[in-house]
Enzyme design. Sequence first.
Site, PDB file in Angstrom:
ATOM      1  N   TRP A  96       0.885  -1.159   0.025  1.00 16.85           N
ATOM      2  CA  TRP A  96      -0.134  -0.124  -0.155  1.00 16.85           C
ATOM      3  C   TRP A  96       0.882   1.214   0.014  1.00 16.85           C
ATOM      4  O   TRP A  96       1.839   1.411   0.708  1.00 16.85           O
ATOM      5  CB  TRP A  96      -1.029   0.148   1.314  1.00 16.85           C
ATOM      6  CG  TRP A  96      -1.652   1.548   1.079  1.00 16.85           C
ATOM      7  CD1 TRP A  96      -2.631   1.763   0.243  1.00 16.85           C
ATOM      8  CD2 TRP A  96      -1.543   2.454   1.956  1.00 16.85           C
ATOM      9  NE1 TRP A  96      -3.025   3.049   0.856  1.00 16.85           N
ATOM     10  CE2 TRP A  96      -2.263   3.635   1.685  1.00 16.85           C
ATOM     11  CE3 TRP A  96      -0.249   2.775   3.132  1.00 16.85           C
ATOM     12  CZ2 TRP A  96      -2.116   4.915   2.356  1.00 16.85           C
ATOM     13  CZ3 TRP A  96      -0.406   4.005   3.791  1.00 16.85           C
ATOM     14  CH2 TRP A  96      -1.318   5.087   3.449  1.00 16.85           C
TER      15      TRP A  96
ATOM     16  N   HIS B 108     -11.961   1.884   2.245  1.00 16.00           N
ATOM     17  CA  HIS B 108     -10.985   2.573   1.134  1.00 16.00           C
ATOM     18  C   HIS B 108     -12.083   3.042  -0.088  1.00 16.00           C
ATOM     19  O   HIS B 108     -11.458   3.265  -1.070  1.00 16.00           O
ATOM     20  CB  HIS B 108     -10.038   1.968   0.605  1.00 16.00           C
ATOM     21  CG  HIS B 108      -8.737   1.749   1.536  1.00 16.00           C
ATOM     22  ND1 HIS B 108      -7.544   1.371   1.181  1.00 16.00           N
ATOM     23  CD2 HIS B 108      -8.695   2.291   2.951  1.00 16.00           C
ATOM     24  CE1 HIS B 108      -6.586   1.677   2.417  1.00 16.00           C
ATOM     25  NE2 HIS B 108      -7.418   2.004   3.106  1.00 16.00           N
TER      26      HIS B 108
ATOM     27  N   GLU C 209      -3.090  -2.985  -2.364  1.00 17.73           N
ATOM     28  CA  GLU C 209      -4.156  -2.217  -1.822  1.00 17.73           C
ATOM     29  C   GLU C 209      -4.610  -1.072  -2.400  1.00 17.73           C
ATOM     30  O   GLU C 209      -3.855  -0.113  -2.423  1.00 17.73           O
ATOM     31  CB  GLU C 209      -3.947  -2.233  -0.397  1.00 17.73           C
ATOM     32  CG  GLU C 209      -5.166  -1.457   0.577  1.00 17.73           C
ATOM     33  CD  GLU C 209      -4.850  -1.666   1.875  1.00 17.73           C
ATOM     34  OE1 GLU C 209      -3.696  -1.851   2.431  1.00 17.73           O
ATOM     35  OE2 GLU C 209      -5.589  -1.340   2.695  1.00 17.73           O
TER      36      GLU C 209
ATOM     37  N   ASP D 279     -12.110   9.096   8.018  1.00 12.81           N
ATOM     38  CA  ASP D 279     -11.168   8.182   8.512  1.00 12.81           C
ATOM     39  C   ASP D 279     -11.503   6.957   8.129  1.00 12.81           C
ATOM     40  O   ASP D 279     -12.611   6.447   8.145  1.00 12.81           O
ATOM     41  CB  ASP D 279     -11.180   8.153  10.306  1.00 12.81           C
ATOM     42  CG  ASP D 279     -10.091   7.142  10.649  1.00 12.81           C
ATOM     43  OD1 ASP D 279      -8.980   6.912  10.139  1.00 12.81           O
ATOM     44  OD2 ASP D 279     -10.504   6.285  11.484  1.00 12.81           O
TER      45      ASP D 279
ATOM     46  N   HIS E 216      -8.977  -6.310   4.184  1.00 12.28           N
ATOM     47  CA  HIS E 216      -8.630  -5.455   5.536  1.00 12.28           C
ATOM     48  C   HIS E 216      -9.982  -4.933   5.970  1.00 12.28           C
ATOM     49  O   HIS E 216     -10.553  -4.254   5.785  1.00 12.28           O
ATOM     50  CB  HIS E 216      -7.797  -4.119   5.003  1.00 12.28           C
ATOM     51  CG  HIS E 216      -6.389  -4.404   4.853  1.00 12.28           C
ATOM     52  ND1 HIS E 216      -5.378  -3.654   4.712  1.00 12.28           N
ATOM     53  CD2 HIS E 216      -5.864  -5.662   5.126  1.00 12.28           C
ATOM     54  CE1 HIS E 216      -4.227  -4.052   4.698  1.00 12.28           C
ATOM     55  NE2 HIS E 216      -4.327  -5.424   4.843  1.00 12.28           N
TER      56      HIS E 216
ATOM     57  N   ASP F 202      -9.692  -2.914   1.128  1.00 13.54           N
ATOM     58  CA  ASP F 202      -9.929  -2.589   2.445  1.00 13.54           C
ATOM     59  C   ASP F 202     -11.515  -1.861   2.812  1.00 13.54           C
ATOM     60  O   ASP F 202     -11.812  -1.014   2.050  1.00 13.54           O
ATOM     61  CB  ASP F 202      -8.815  -1.322   2.947  1.00 13.54           C
ATOM     62  CG  ASP F 202      -8.921  -0.898   4.205  1.00 13.54           C
ATOM     63  OD1 ASP F 202      -9.941  -0.360   4.748  1.00 13.54           O
ATOM     64  OD2 ASP F 202      -7.768  -0.736   5.062  1.00 13.54           O
TER      65      ASP F 202
ATOM     66  N   LYS G  67      -7.046   2.485  -2.988  1.00 18.32           N
ATOM     67  CA  LYS G  67      -7.545   3.462  -2.041  1.00 18.32           C
ATOM     68  C   LYS G  67      -8.502   4.582  -2.934  1.00 18.32           C
ATOM     69  O   LYS G  67      -7.813   4.763  -3.958  1.00 18.32           O
ATOM     70  CB  LYS G  67      -6.593   4.012  -1.008  1.00 18.32           C
ATOM     71  CG  LYS G  67      -7.139   4.698   0.089  1.00 18.32           C
ATOM     72  CD  LYS G  67      -6.190   4.945   1.199  1.00 18.32           C
ATOM     73  CE  LYS G  67      -6.911   5.572   2.300  1.00 18.32           C
ATOM     74  NZ  LYS G  67      -5.869   5.796   3.409  1.00 18.32           N
TER      75      LYS G  67
ATOM     76  N   ASP H 155      -7.272  -4.317   9.855  1.00 13.86           N
ATOM     77  CA  ASP H 155      -6.494  -2.926   9.735  1.00 13.86           C
ATOM     78  C   ASP H 155      -7.235  -1.978  10.258  1.00 13.86           C
ATOM     79  O   ASP H 155      -8.201  -1.327   9.472  1.00 13.86           O
ATOM     80  CB  ASP H 155      -6.327  -2.909   8.040  1.00 13.86           C
ATOM     81  CG  ASP H 155      -5.456  -1.615   7.924  1.00 13.86           C
ATOM     82  OD1 ASP H 155      -4.865  -1.258   8.962  1.00 13.86           O
ATOM     83  OD2 ASP H 155      -5.454  -1.152   6.873  1.00 13.86           O
TER      84      ASP H 155
ATOM     85  N   ASP I 234      -9.983   4.162   9.077  1.00 11.94           N
ATOM     86  CA  ASP I 234      -9.291   3.035  10.174  1.00 11.94           C
ATOM     87  C   ASP I 234      -9.888   2.848  11.632  1.00 11.94           C
ATOM     88  O   ASP I 234      -9.046   2.859  12.251  1.00 11.94           O
ATOM     89  CB  ASP I 234      -7.788   3.213  10.013  1.00 11.94           C
ATOM     90  CG  ASP I 234      -7.302   3.050   8.910  1.00 11.94           C
ATOM     91  OD1 ASP I 234      -7.303   1.899   8.249  1.00 11.94           O
ATOM     92  OD2 ASP I 234      -6.815   4.029   8.231  1.00 11.94           O
TER      93      ASP I 234
HETATM   94  C1  RNT Z   1      -3.911   2.579   4.626  1.00 11.31           C
HETATM   95  C2  RNT Z   1      -3.783   1.097   4.263  1.00 11.31           C
HETATM   96  C3  RNT Z   1      -2.858   0.072   4.774  1.00 11.31           C
HETATM   97  C4  RNT Z   1      -2.401   0.862   6.153  1.00 11.31           C
HETATM   98  C5  RNT Z   1      -1.467  -0.127   7.003  1.00 11.31           C
HETATM   99  C6  RNT Z   1      -0.772   0.484   8.050  1.00 11.31           C
HETATM  100  O1  RNT Z   1      -4.953   3.263   4.489  1.00 11.31           O
HETATM  101  O2  RNT Z   1      -5.266   0.769   4.840  1.00 11.31           O
HETATM  102  O3  RNT Z   1      -3.486  -0.941   4.724  1.00 11.31           O
HETATM  103  O4  RNT Z   1      -3.570   0.832   7.212  1.00 11.31           O
HETATM  104  O5  RNT Z   1      -0.759  -0.678   5.991  1.00 11.31           O
HETATM  105 ZN    ZN Z   2      -5.995  -1.177   4.537  1.00  9.57          ZN
END
Ligand code: RNT
Ligand code: ZN
Length: 427
Positions: A190, A270, A231, A302, A294, A267, A233, A334, A304
Amino acid sequence: MKTYQNKDAIETAYGLAEAAYANFGVSTGKAIKAALAVPVSVHCWQGDDVTGFEGAKGLSGGGILATGNYPGRARNGNELRQDAEFAFGLIPGKKRFNLHSFYAETGDKKPGRDELEPEHFKTWMAWSRKKKIPLDFNPSFFSHPLADEGTLSSADPKARRFWIRHGIASRRIAAAFGANQGSPAVNNIWIPDGSKDLPADRLAPRQRLKDALDEILALKLDPDTVTDAMECKLFGIGSEAYVVGSHEFYLGYAVANRAKRIKLCLDMGHFHPTETIADKISAVLLFVPGVLIHFSRGLRWDSDHAAIYSDDLREVCREIFRQQAQGRIDFALDFFDASINRIAAWTIGGRSIRKAMLEAILEPRKLLVEAENAGRRHERLALMEEYKTLPFAAVWDKLCLDAGVPVGPDWLAPVGVYEKTVLAMRK
Ligand code: RNT
Ligand code: ZN
């Protein structure tokens, strides 16, 4: 608080639940076993707010941010391993552990990220063997002075070359993990590269990223030791207008490089804030060898927040088990919340995935498909509705009991003790 670990009560409730599910043609016993067997890759970085062991004060520069200042974060490998082991005792089922490159333990030496070698992870690998916890890996393209103007897509050849070398070094490390554990480690790329405001040229960085990935993947490694994933986004903090590695970019890249068997990493945080990934799985699995998920939770800007047992997450799991695609999915966590007890964050996320898997496996798939194929759409919908109120909680409690982890909120008490006796000492 009253304890929920009452074996007799759990078994009695489970007996009733077993019969209720059997009415729908579903075996709860088989479902529990199947749910416990699926590995979940727990991300090391919730344990220290994505700080790493390079001496950084915290996460910096690059599309993501850990906020909060809850006391007790892990400050080194021993603390991180200790915390992870503690959390593992509260999360039922098979586990893996997912490292970033900046969790290397290099002693007095300070190798550049482009100079990292498997030996810098020998303590991790020994731990992995001892605990029988396979490892996964991620090159770290952030929290670094050379990441300020992009990484693999950077227009500065010096920076770009550095990150290409880091990408290659990371694949070698992942392959060493794979050899150490006797099964492939996932190496997930990523990069944060993007632009806060409207770029004039969206193409050139993507062209550079493509060329850089070609170089990184040119090194042939044994597929029995490492699996590559990428990955995508849509936007991040400071990259609201443009992200180089978008969904279309990596999907295109993986399909165009079929022979390299690249997995797509989706993810949950994302995409557009109301966009979910559940519907993407069946589409992309027709064209890529596998999907790394993820499990995360996007909340406003955000991506995460700690994963929870949400409709969104449950739908992702349902989709996977409806297609019986679990063999082609890597389940990974994640998220990073620095404002709450980090062990609790891991536990909430880890338990929520396992819970959603169990629920998905218990779905009366056969009946739904029969109704669908016979054109009885009212029945399909009715069964989906009836299934929602089956006594699922009793089966989940039984799974926890069988797996030897605390039942219900009973896991909070040991976390409280650990906080007082271990985390509070870290000043
Ligand atoms: C970031 C991605 C990635 C990170 C990690 C720390 O938006 O989701 O996977 O969160 O690698
Ligand atoms: Zn991620």
